[in-house]
Design a protein around this motif. Structure first.
Motif, mmCIF file in Angstrom:
data_model
loop_
_atom_site.group_PDB
_atom_site.id
_atom_site.type_symbol
_atom_site.label_atom_id
_atom_site.label_comp_id
_atom_site.label_asym_id
_atom_site.label_seq_id
_atom_site.Cartn_x
_atom_site.Cartn_y
_atom_site.Cartn_z
ATOM 1 N N LEU A 1 -2.360 -6.084 -5.782
ATOM 2 C CA LEU A 1 -1.415 -7.514 -5.831
ATOM 3 C C LEU A 1 -1.826 -8.141 -7.113
ATOM 4 O O LEU A 1 -2.887 -8.181 -7.698
ATOM 5 N N PRO B 1 0.308 0.880 7.364
ATOM 6 C CA PRO B 1 0.469 1.843 8.568
ATOM 7 C C PRO B 1 1.374 0.675 9.632
ATOM 8 O O PRO B 1 0.966 -0.028 10.450
ATOM 9 N N GLN B 2 2.620 0.567 8.915
ATOM 10 C CA GLN B 2 3.549 -0.374 9.782
ATOM 11 C C GLN B 2 4.891 0.246 9.789
ATOM 12 O O GLN B 2 5.305 0.819 8.690
ATOM 13 N N PRO C 1 -3.175 6.867 -4.753
ATOM 14 C CA PRO C 1 -2.306 7.389 -5.692
ATOM 15 C C PRO C 1 -3.077 7.681 -7.180
ATOM 16 O O PRO C 1 -4.154 6.746 -7.249
ATOM 17 N N ASP C 2 -2.567 8.300 -7.869
ATOM 18 C CA ASP C 2 -2.922 8.230 -9.433
ATOM 19 C C ASP C 2 -2.414 7.111 -9.994
ATOM 20 O O ASP C 2 -3.309 6.461 -10.765
ATOM 21 N N GLU C 3 -1.198 6.379 -9.736
ATOM 22 C CA GLU C 3 -0.891 5.296 -10.231
ATOM 23 C C GLU C 3 -1.368 4.176 -9.280
ATOM 24 O O GLU C 3 -0.540 3.974 -8.505
ATOM 25 N N LEU C 4 -2.380 3.219 -9.600
ATOM 26 C CA LEU C 4 -2.871 2.337 -8.569
ATOM 27 C C LEU C 4 -2.234 0.978 -8.612
ATOM 28 O O LEU C 4 -1.899 0.678 -9.635
ATOM 29 N N TYR C 5 -2.117 0.491 -7.546
ATOM 30 C CA TYR C 5 -1.414 -0.775 -7.483
ATOM 31 C C TYR C 5 -2.423 -1.653 -6.670
ATOM 32 O O TYR C 5 -2.840 -1.631 -5.791
ATOM 33 N N ARG D 1 5.035 2.722 -8.209
ATOM 34 C CA ARG D 1 3.611 2.476 -7.599
ATOM 35 C C ARG D 1 3.255 1.500 -6.418
ATOM 36 O O ARG D 1 2.513 1.530 -5.574
ATOM 37 N N TYR E 1 -4.480 6.522 1.266
ATOM 38 C CA TYR E 1 -3.974 7.130 0.094
ATOM 39 C C TYR E 1 -3.991 6.267 -0.886
ATOM 40 O O TYR E 1 -3.993 5.318 -1.412
ATOM 41 N N LYS F 1 -0.072 -10.749 10.846
ATOM 42 C CA LYS F 1 -0.998 -10.715 9.490
ATOM 43 C C LYS F 1 -0.318 -10.037 8.358
ATOM 44 O O LYS F 1 -0.534 -10.765 7.237
ATOM 45 N N MET G 1 -7.889 -8.170 -2.164
ATOM 46 C CA MET G 1 -7.232 -6.869 -1.621
ATOM 47 C C MET G 1 -7.868 -6.509 -0.232
ATOM 48 O O MET G 1 -7.246 -6.011 0.645
ATOM 49 N N GLN H 1 0.207 -12.369 4.963
ATOM 50 C CA GLN H 1 0.089 -11.753 3.523
ATOM 51 C C GLN H 1 1.360 -11.718 2.639
ATOM 52 O O GLN H 1 1.216 -12.052 1.664
ATOM 53 N N ARG I 1 -8.734 -8.417 2.103
ATOM 54 C CA ARG I 1 -8.424 -9.216 3.130
ATOM 55 C C ARG I 1 -6.959 -8.514 3.476
ATOM 56 O O ARG I 1 -6.466 -8.399 4.581
ATOM 57 N N LEU I 2 -6.057 -8.048 2.527
ATOM 58 C CA LEU I 2 -4.818 -7.441 2.724
ATOM 59 C C LEU I 2 -5.061 -6.215 3.764
ATOM 60 O O LEU I 2 -4.492 -5.933 4.513
ATOM 61 N N TYR I 3 -6.063 -5.470 3.106
ATOM 62 C CA TYR I 3 -6.288 -4.308 3.878
ATOM 63 C C TYR I 3 -6.940 -4.369 5.304
ATOM 64 O O TYR I 3 -6.494 -3.611 6.437
ATOM 65 N N ALA I 4 -7.498 -5.496 5.393
ATOM 66 C CA ALA I 4 -8.253 -5.835 6.807
ATOM 67 C C ALA I 4 -7.044 -6.203 7.531
ATOM 68 O O ALA I 4 -7.184 -6.067 8.993
ATOM 69 N N ALA I 5 -5.935 -6.978 6.962
ATOM 70 C CA ALA I 5 -4.847 -7.456 7.859
ATOM 71 C C ALA I 5 -4.011 -6.168 8.284
ATOM 72 O O ALA I 5 -3.360 -6.415 9.346
ATOM 73 N N VAL I 6 -3.877 -5.232 7.624
ATOM 74 C CA VAL I 6 -3.027 -4.104 8.036
ATOM 75 C C VAL I 6 -3.880 -2.779 8.814
ATOM 76 O O VAL I 6 -3.279 -1.949 9.508
ATOM 77 N N TYR I 7 -5.102 -2.712 8.404
ATOM 78 C CA TYR I 7 -5.799 -1.705 8.888
ATOM 79 C C TYR I 7 -6.928 -2.241 10.026
ATOM 80 O O TYR I 7 -7.920 -3.068 9.424
#
Lengths: 693, 298
Positions: free
Chosen positions: B85, A114-115, B79-83, A105, B77, A8, B93, A12, B95-101
């Motif tokens: 893509l 989590p990897q 953070p205070d300085e957001l990131y 950032r 987490y 996955k 975003m 990405q 989809r990215l989170y769903a891919a890793v969490y």
């Protein structure tokens, strides 16, 4: 597996650099497709395509008329040349993929995922590799398809494979260095500088070291073999335009293998650095203050080692002081560019002395290496064999001499001669003698081999070849040959009916020559050999040129060319036979008439005498026969023009206007010297012109 | 539970956290307050597994956080300085989170974007600062983490959105037992949000307490007597601060409000007024009691 790779995350990562990846794919593929498309359109613009295709076998390797289409075999580098742009795209792709390491950032974002770090790294590197390899595969396959449609072009499966392998390895190679640069730095500037340093410095340093050592150590054989995998000559990055790739992508497989292994090692090193990297390094030029010093000093070392190098090569010259200044400037600039703080730059000056220590270390290593070379002094009883090196592909010399070069010699007398020569050079005994240079390889009984470039007395070589062990070898003639070429009877390039007659005639001449040569005394043989050695400087006889394949204990099978000049005083029967074979003027005219019909598509080469020398003209047979009536010029008046028609050389007398009629409109005549090799029997006046010229 | 034991974090010569110890119980909202450079963000990065501590250990549910995907998958987490893509929208975003969490809930994501009124297909780059923070909060909550860390999360949010974010966090804590850590340099911001509060100063936690206890344990008493009196009259009452102007004394007292009130009322004062303290006042007096000058800390 999940610990090391995440599908996955890989997807990405592919998405992350898709804009750049697609741009790269489109740019490279489109530019590459341009070439076969041009080839296809050219086919239809030209006439006689079908004729050329039908007669491909005859035409493909022969001289062809530039105005007619011809079958062209596409070389590896011409197949999809814009893939070379991967040299720029590959590091850019890696840089963008790992750009999060340059900003806090972004770094926080990716490091919070989590990897495991190794999983993130490998998934991302796999994505980069996919884009790179995908671009190579797609572009190569599309070009394969299109080149297949371009009828007048041919290529082999090796060209396709070569493109796939070469460009994939090339892109991985440069990408790996950017991966390493990205993981050991924390700002864009420092990453780019580190990439440049990692990519160039090792070869640059080795180049300077080798050059300095070779300059200092006169007995060291100047060879490309020493650390050659790390020379710029064998760098995969530049091989495309200045290296082995010119001869085919697989022509130096060691470089491909090395580059692939090196890129995997560097990728692994980058992975390790990524694993141990502190996240807080993002946004800082180096992970910590100590490494910032190390990076700055290493970077400055690139300029610093030029200083001792320049002194070794040229002594202390004015520009040495400029280099001194350059070291300082590089040191200061690096700090300013990466940290961007004057105060930090000023603080860094406390270590400005370190690059100068590097200077001394570099110079010291050259001196130590030089001393080591001079300290090696084998005795005769320590040497198992000696071999004479021909590093410069010298093709002159007789067959026997070539045999001596091809094989090592274990004869104690020859070994003693060579060891004495080495000792003489080491002890500087020959300083006041006339000397010749020779390269000798000493194989020691302990298995070690040392190669030395020795400046020995001029009679050294004669002592070697007249030694009991080598005398017979030196005066030997080959028992068989692969190709024989007897001026003025070369074998024509075509497969016409006259070829068989020539071969028979040449064999007869050769056999006659061998029987006469065998009956000569050693002194006479030596005279002939020396006469032939000096062939390049004079010509007053016939010449036999031979190509021979010989087994060699040092090189395997070896193909070599050499020649014998035939003079009436040494081999009168052979010369007489050649003169009798030459034929009458009428026979030559008749032969030329016959050639007219066969000259389709042939290029004719003309050397025309001018006030300053000879002008060289490349023209077409059609143009020649249309403008010049050879029978009215042959053997008439003083010959002034030499014409080569299908390997036959003819002297004719042409007027100035006839010579100009042979020019193509765009061609500018070039003044050349007539190579005397190409002259053959001509009227006595012409002989005089050639000899006198 | 998140546990930090003797955690030290350095940036070259600068010590950001020094032998820090703390235990954050499950299902609570833990406020971390401190001035700029106190080490709040560093602490959050450490317990998120972004940073590796120089010394000490950080565990969540008894397992180390660093390089532990299993634990990190339970942590989110912000953070205070957001990131985000580049050129991405919230769907990207997500989809990215769903891919890793694995725990990412698309349903919750849709629900929250609707609640906050954000367009999930709009380029996040066009969002205002507050909207970006809302987007980050939505994405974080959609991961359904066990541990949720917000660094200065209410910065840039208007009061309405601030309340909405707080509400969403409350409901997450209540419904799913999420442990939430919120850092801020403003005590007032955390006063009505957190269950527990810790004050971070120079890389160490100088004070940690349950907010409810904190607020009720300290109170202000204003008292006046007919006769002349001094501080000695209040012996037996734990007084953190004492000030007297004429016949009126002001005391900051720790203890049970009813007991203390009864004790003073027994002295027959002319005037007795018991006033609650706000959190900042509580902190000031607690810090002073510990020997810190609060104004130097905050």
């Amino acid at each position: 597996m999940k610990q090391f790779f995440s599908g996955k995350l890989y997807l990405q990562a592919l998405r992350k650099v898709r804009t750049l990846g697609i741009a790269m794919l489109i740019c490279i593929t489109a530019l590459n497709l341009f070439l076969p498309i041009m080839g296809i359109s050219r086919n239809y613009a030209l006439q006689d395509v079908e004729y050329v295709i039908k007669n491909e076998e005859d035409i493909v390797y022969s001289y062809t008329d530039m105005y007619r289409p011809r079958i062209t075999e596409i070389e590896d580098i011409g197949f999809a040349p814009f893939l070379w742009a991967l040299v720029f795209f590959a590091p850019l792709l890696v840089y963008v993929m790992f750009s999060f390491l340059q900003e806090r950032r972004q770094s926080d974002f990716y490091h919070a995922l989590p990897q495991k770090r190794v999983c993130v790294y490998l998934s991302m590197i796999a994505a980069v590799m996919t884009w790179l390899a995908g671009t190579v595969v797609i572009s190569t396959l599309l070009n394969t398809l299109l080149w297949s449609f371009a009828k007048l072009y041919t290529f082999t499966v090796w060209t396709v494979l070569g493109n796939l392998v070469f460009y994939t390895v090339l892109s991985f190679f440069v990408a790996s260095f950017m991966a390493l640069a990205s993981t050991v730095t924390g700002t864009p500037t420092s990453a780019v500088l580190a990439f440049g340093f990692l990519t160039l410095f090792p070869r640059y340093a080795i180049l300077l070291f080798k050059s300095a050592l070779e300059d200092m150590c006169s007995i060291l054989v100047h060879t490309r073999d020493m650390l050659s995998l790390w020379s710029f000559d064998r760098w995969i990055v530049t091989a495309w335009w200045d290296g082995f790739a010119q001869d085919g992508f697989f022509s130096d497989p060691a470089v491909l293998v090395y580059s692939l292994i090196a890129s995997l090692v560097v990728f692994a090193a980058a992975g390790f650095c990524y694993h141990i990297r502190r996240s807080e390094s993002a946004g800082r030029s180096a992970p910590n203050a100590v490494l910032q010093h190390v990076y700055r000093i290493l970077f400055t070392s690139a300029a610093a080692i030029a200083l001792p190098f320049a002194i070794i090569m040229d002594g202390i010259d004015d520009y040495v002081f400029l280099l001194l200044l350059l070291v300082f400037v590089v040191y200061v600039l690096y700090e300013l560019m990466t940290v961007k703080k004057i105060r930090s730059m000023l603080r860094s000056l406390k270590l400005i002395w370190v690059p100068f220590v590097v200077c001394f270390a570099f110079a010291g290593s050259v001196f130590v290496a030089n001393a080591l070379v001079y300290s090696i002094r084998p005795e005769a009883d320590e040497v198992e064999s000696v071999a004479f090196l021909d590093l410069y592909g010298n093709t002159t010399g007789c067959y026997g001499e070539r045999l001596i070069y091809l094989n090592s010699c274990q004869d104690p007398e020859v070994i003693a001669l060579c060891v004495d020569a080495l000792h003489g050079v080491l002890d500087d005994e020959y300083r006041h003698m006339d000397r010749n240079a020779i390269d000798i390889s000493y194989r020691l009984k302990n298995g070690r081999t040392i190669d030395r470039h020795l400046s020995v007395p001029v009679d050294f070589w004669e002592k070697v070849i007249t030694s009991d062990a080598l005398r017979d070898t030196y005066f030997a003639l080959p028992e068989s040959y692969r190709k024989i070429d007897i001026t003025p009877f070369p074998i024509p390039n075509d497969t016409g009916s006259i070829k068989g007659q020539y071969e028979m005639m040449q064999e007869t001449v050769w056999n006659t020559f061998v029987s006469e040569y065998e009956s000569l005394t050693d002194a006479e043989k030596l005279r002939m050999i020396r006469y032939s050695d000096n062939y390049g400087y004079r010509w007053d006889g016939f010449v036999i040129r031979l190509t021979v394949e010989e087994p060699s204990d040092r090189y395997g099978t070896w193909e070599m060319d050499f020649r014998y000049v035939l003079t009436p005083d040494l081999v009168p029967r052979t010369v007489e036979m050649l003169l009798s074979l030459y034929g009458t003027d009428e026979e030559i005219l008749s032969y030329l008439e016959g050639l007219k019909a066969e000259t389709y598509g042939n290029t004719i080469y003309v050397w025309s005498k001018s006030q300053t020398g000879y002008r060289y003209i490349s023209t077409t047979a059609d143009r020649l026969f249309r403008n010049v009536s050879l029978d009215s010029h042959l053997f008439v008046g003083t010959p002034n023009t030499l014409i080569e028609i299908k390997g036959i050389y003819v002297w004719v007398n042409l007027t100035e206007s006839e010579v100009y009629a042979l020019y193509d409109s765009w061609e500018t005549p070039i003044d050349v010297k007539v190579d005397k090799e190409i002259a053959y029997k001509c009227p006595p006046e012409a002989t005089l012109v050639v000899n006198g010229g | 539970m998140i546990s930090a034991k003797n955690v030290t974090m350095k940036f070259d010569d600068f010590v950001a956290l020094n032998q820090l110890n703390c235990d954050i119980p499950d299902s609570c909202i833990y406020g971390l307050v401190g001035s700029n450079g106190a080490g709040k963000s560093t602490f959050l990065r450490l317990i998120s597994g972004v940073y590796r501590p120089y010394e000490g250990t950080i565990t969540a549910d008894g397992e180390p956080v660093w390089e532990n995907p299993k634990v990190k998958s339970r942590i989110m987490y912000v953070p205070d300085e957001l990131y985000f893509l580049p050129q991405s929208d919230m769907n990207t975003m997500a989809r990215l989170y769903a891919a890793v969490y694995d725990s990412f809930s698309t349903e919750r994501f849709r629900e929250l974007t609707a609640t906050f009124g954000l367009k999930p297909d709009a380029n996040i780059g066009t969002f205002s600062k507050g909207m970006k923070r809302q987007a980050a909060t939505i994405l974080a909550l959609s991961v359904m983490p066990k541990y949720l860390f917000f660094d200065e999360t209410f910065d840039g949010l208007d009061p309405v959105m601030r309340n909405l974010v707080k509400q969403v966090i409350y409901s997450d804590v209540c419904e799913r037992g999420t442990t939430t850590i919120i850092t801020s340099h403003s005590l007032r911001e955390l006063e009505d949000t957190c269950d527990q509060l810790a004050l971070l100063h120079k890389g160490g936690i100088v004070f940690e307490s349950d907010i409810q206890n904190l607020k009720t344990a300290l109170f202000k008493v204003q008292v006046a007597f007919a006769d002349t009196f001094g501080k000695e009259r209040f012996e037996g009452i734990e007084t953190l601060s004492y000030a007297q102007t004429g016949s009126v004394a002001t005391l900051i007292v720790r203890g049970d409000r009813d007991t203390v009130t009864g004790q003073i009322r027994a002295m027959q004062p002319l005037l007795l007024d018991v006033l609650p303290l706000n959190l900042e006042e509580v902190f000031i007096y607690e810090m002073e009691a510990l020997g810190y000058a609060f104004k130097d800390i905050m």
